[in-house]
Design a protein around this motif. Structure first.
Motif, mmCIF file in Angstrom:
data_model
loop_
_atom_site.group_PDB
_atom_site.id
_atom_site.type_symbol
_atom_site.label_atom_id
_atom_site.label_comp_id
_atom_site.label_asym_id
_atom_site.label_seq_id
_atom_site.Cartn_x
_atom_site.Cartn_y
_atom_site.Cartn_z
ATOM 1 N N LYS A 1 3.435 48.108 -5.809
ATOM 2 C CA LYS A 1 2.566 48.518 -4.208
ATOM 3 C C LYS A 1 3.086 47.224 -3.431
ATOM 4 O O LYS A 1 3.395 46.239 -3.943
ATOM 5 C CB LYS A 1 1.044 48.287 -4.732
ATOM 6 C CG LYS A 1 0.374 48.285 -3.574
ATOM 7 C CD LYS A 1 -1.406 48.288 -4.014
ATOM 8 C CE LYS A 1 -2.260 48.295 -2.937
ATOM 9 N NZ LYS A 1 -3.633 48.043 -3.461
ATOM 10 N N PHE B 1 10.289 57.924 -4.204
ATOM 11 C CA PHE B 1 8.896 57.934 -3.691
ATOM 12 C C PHE B 1 8.286 57.163 -3.032
ATOM 13 O O PHE B 1 8.297 55.925 -3.415
ATOM 14 C CB PHE B 1 8.064 58.229 -5.214
ATOM 15 C CG PHE B 1 8.690 59.156 -6.219
ATOM 16 C CD1 PHE B 1 8.507 60.804 -5.661
ATOM 17 C CD2 PHE B 1 9.618 59.129 -7.045
ATOM 18 C CE1 PHE B 1 9.194 61.714 -6.666
ATOM 19 C CE2 PHE B 1 10.438 59.881 -7.774
ATOM 20 C CZ PHE B 1 10.167 61.320 -7.707
ATOM 21 N N SER C 1 4.308 56.526 -1.003
ATOM 22 C CA SER C 1 2.926 57.259 -0.413
ATOM 23 C C SER C 1 2.274 55.909 0.360
ATOM 24 O O SER C 1 2.350 54.888 -0.048
ATOM 25 C CB SER C 1 2.228 57.652 -1.665
ATOM 26 O OG SER C 1 1.681 56.601 -2.427
ATOM 27 N N ALA C 2 1.280 56.320 1.285
ATOM 28 C CA ALA C 2 0.666 55.426 2.097
ATOM 29 C C ALA C 2 -0.736 55.513 1.779
ATOM 30 O O ALA C 2 -1.231 56.386 1.350
ATOM 31 C CB ALA C 2 0.929 55.850 3.680
ATOM 32 N N GLU C 3 -1.326 54.159 1.577
ATOM 33 C CA GLU C 3 -2.737 53.847 1.211
ATOM 34 C C GLU C 3 -3.625 54.430 2.471
ATOM 35 O O GLU C 3 -3.274 54.338 3.548
ATOM 36 C CB GLU C 3 -2.858 52.498 1.251
ATOM 37 C CG GLU C 3 -4.338 52.453 0.772
ATOM 38 C CD GLU C 3 -4.634 50.788 0.514
ATOM 39 O OE1 GLU C 3 -5.473 50.575 -0.494
ATOM 40 O OE2 GLU C 3 -4.232 50.124 1.506
ATOM 41 N N VAL D 1 3.733 59.602 6.977
ATOM 42 C CA VAL D 1 5.021 59.320 6.319
ATOM 43 C C VAL D 1 6.028 60.185 6.849
ATOM 44 O O VAL D 1 5.854 61.431 6.730
ATOM 45 C CB VAL D 1 4.565 59.517 4.850
ATOM 46 C CG1 VAL D 1 6.074 59.251 4.117
ATOM 47 C CG2 VAL D 1 3.516 58.647 4.289
ATOM 48 N N LYS E 1 9.978 61.199 6.734
ATOM 49 C CA LYS E 1 11.330 61.235 6.033
ATOM 50 C C LYS E 1 12.677 61.464 7.056
ATOM 51 O O LYS E 1 12.445 62.029 8.097
ATOM 52 C CB LYS E 1 11.476 62.299 5.089
ATOM 53 C CG LYS E 1 10.352 62.164 3.889
ATOM 54 C CD LYS E 1 10.446 63.193 2.579
ATOM 55 C CE LYS E 1 9.619 62.854 1.506
ATOM 56 N NZ LYS E 1 9.814 64.015 0.593
ATOM 57 N N VAL F 1 12.071 58.670 2.657
ATOM 58 C CA VAL F 1 11.057 58.123 3.580
ATOM 59 C C VAL F 1 11.682 56.960 4.532
ATOM 60 O O VAL F 1 12.137 55.960 3.885
ATOM 61 C CB VAL F 1 9.609 57.698 3.086
ATOM 62 C CG1 VAL F 1 8.681 57.197 3.855
ATOM 63 C CG2 VAL F 1 8.923 58.734 2.249
ATOM 64 N N VAL G 1 6.606 54.583 7.688
ATOM 65 C CA VAL G 1 4.997 54.776 7.237
ATOM 66 C C VAL G 1 4.373 54.309 8.509
ATOM 67 O O VAL G 1 4.459 53.065 8.886
ATOM 68 C CB VAL G 1 4.570 54.153 6.281
ATOM 69 C CG1 VAL G 1 3.224 54.584 5.900
ATOM 70 C CG2 VAL G 1 5.406 54.817 4.795
ATOM 71 N N ILE H 1 1.642 50.602 0.835
ATOM 72 C CA ILE H 1 2.451 51.650 0.226
ATOM 73 C C ILE H 1 2.661 51.472 -1.027
ATOM 74 O O ILE H 1 2.579 50.405 -1.588
ATOM 75 C CB ILE H 1 3.800 51.847 0.972
ATOM 76 C CG1 ILE H 1 4.729 50.525 0.828
ATOM 77 C CG2 ILE H 1 3.591 51.874 2.585
ATOM 78 C CD1 ILE H 1 5.979 50.729 1.311
ATOM 79 N N SER H 2 2.793 52.545 -1.659
ATOM 80 C CA SER H 2 3.102 52.678 -3.256
ATOM 81 C C SER H 2 4.284 53.394 -3.314
ATOM 82 O O SER H 2 4.648 54.528 -2.729
ATOM 83 C CB SER H 2 1.901 53.140 -4.040
ATOM 84 O OG SER H 2 2.236 53.485 -5.443
ATOM 85 N N GLY H 3 5.142 52.988 -4.125
ATOM 86 C CA GLY H 3 6.329 53.839 -4.449
ATOM 87 C C GLY H 3 7.368 53.163 -5.431
ATOM 88 O O GLY H 3 7.303 52.080 -5.914
#
Length: 236
Positions: free
Chosen positions: A42, A71, A73-75, A84, A86, A104, A107, A127-129
């Motif tokens: 994160k 990968f 993803s947005a919190e 998000v 790409k 991506v 964000v 963000i997490s990835g």
């Protein structure tokens, strides 16, 4: 102006300098409770509002194209819309166990209605990835938009041994590999409490230092006032 007034004015000026010193060095930064080389984790972006009149209404984080993430993803944040985006890569790239032709690129968080980050406050966006690159650090860029139309780009590189630029790019230091790259992806959600604890600790430290400095300056002012009053009484 009497000596008492002059000394009191000088002490109050010292307090004012302490009060304004902290905000002057504020900038968009990034930290993480678990980001490691070649692993998942994160990244938390801390965004201060540096405007005296307008709220921050949009934040765009751009990920480095040279080290794409497989990968991202947005919190989700109440009061904000997360998008998000790409983009195709210049050439097929292998990241860890994944072959990528797109990744991506940005964000974006946009405040809903009249919301945003008010004057004198800050907020955090995560963000997490992964996988993160096999490097000591990774730099992002961030664009901050205010309600009055002002746009600030935080994208200046920080050269080692040189003074910090006016708008430095958020740079995240990566930990050593944990050996369980895939497992880290499934446990990212569990790190939210750790992230909150880390950020709260940072806030407490900053707040504690500011409070101590402000209290010390106030004591200096009071001491100067007492000394002056005593001297005036002795003259009388």
């Amino acid at each position: 102006m009497t000596r008492t007034t002059a000394r009191l004015a000088a002490a109050l000026s010292a307090i004012a300098l302490v009060a304004v010193a902290a905000p002057a060095s504020a900038h968009v930064g990034v930290s993480s409770p678990d980001a490691a080389k070649e692993g998942f984790g994160k990244a938390v972006f801390r965004v201060p509002n540096e405007s005296d009149t307008a709220a921050t209404t949009k934040i765009v984080v751009t990920l480095p194209a040279e080290t794409p993430f497989a990968f991202v993803s947005a919190e989700a944040k109440p009061g904000w819309t997360a998008t998000v985006t790409k983009a195709p890569l210049d050439k097929p790239t292998t990241v860890g166990d994944y072959d990528l032709t797109e990744a991506v690129s940005t964000v974006t968080w946009t405040a809903k209605g009249d919301g945003g980050i008010p004057v004198g406050q800050f907020d955090e966006f995560a963000i997490s990835g992964g996988p993160f690159p096999d490097a000591d650090s990774i730099s992002f860029s961030a664009q901050q938009t205010y309600a009055d139309g002002e746009v600030v780009d935080w994208d200046q590189p920080q050269a080692e041994g040189e003074a910090e630029p006016e708008h430095p790019a958020p740079t995240l230091t990566l930990g050593e590999p944990t050996g369980d790259h895939h497992g880290a992806a499934s446990t990212t959600a569990d790190t939210k409490d750790a992230a909150a604890t880390t950020e709260a600790s940072d806030d407490d430290s900053s707040t504690g230092l500011g409070t101590w400095l402000g209290g010390a300056a106030l004591l200096v002012a009071l001491a100067a006032l007492v000394v002056s009053l005593r001297q005036n009484r002795r003259r009388a």
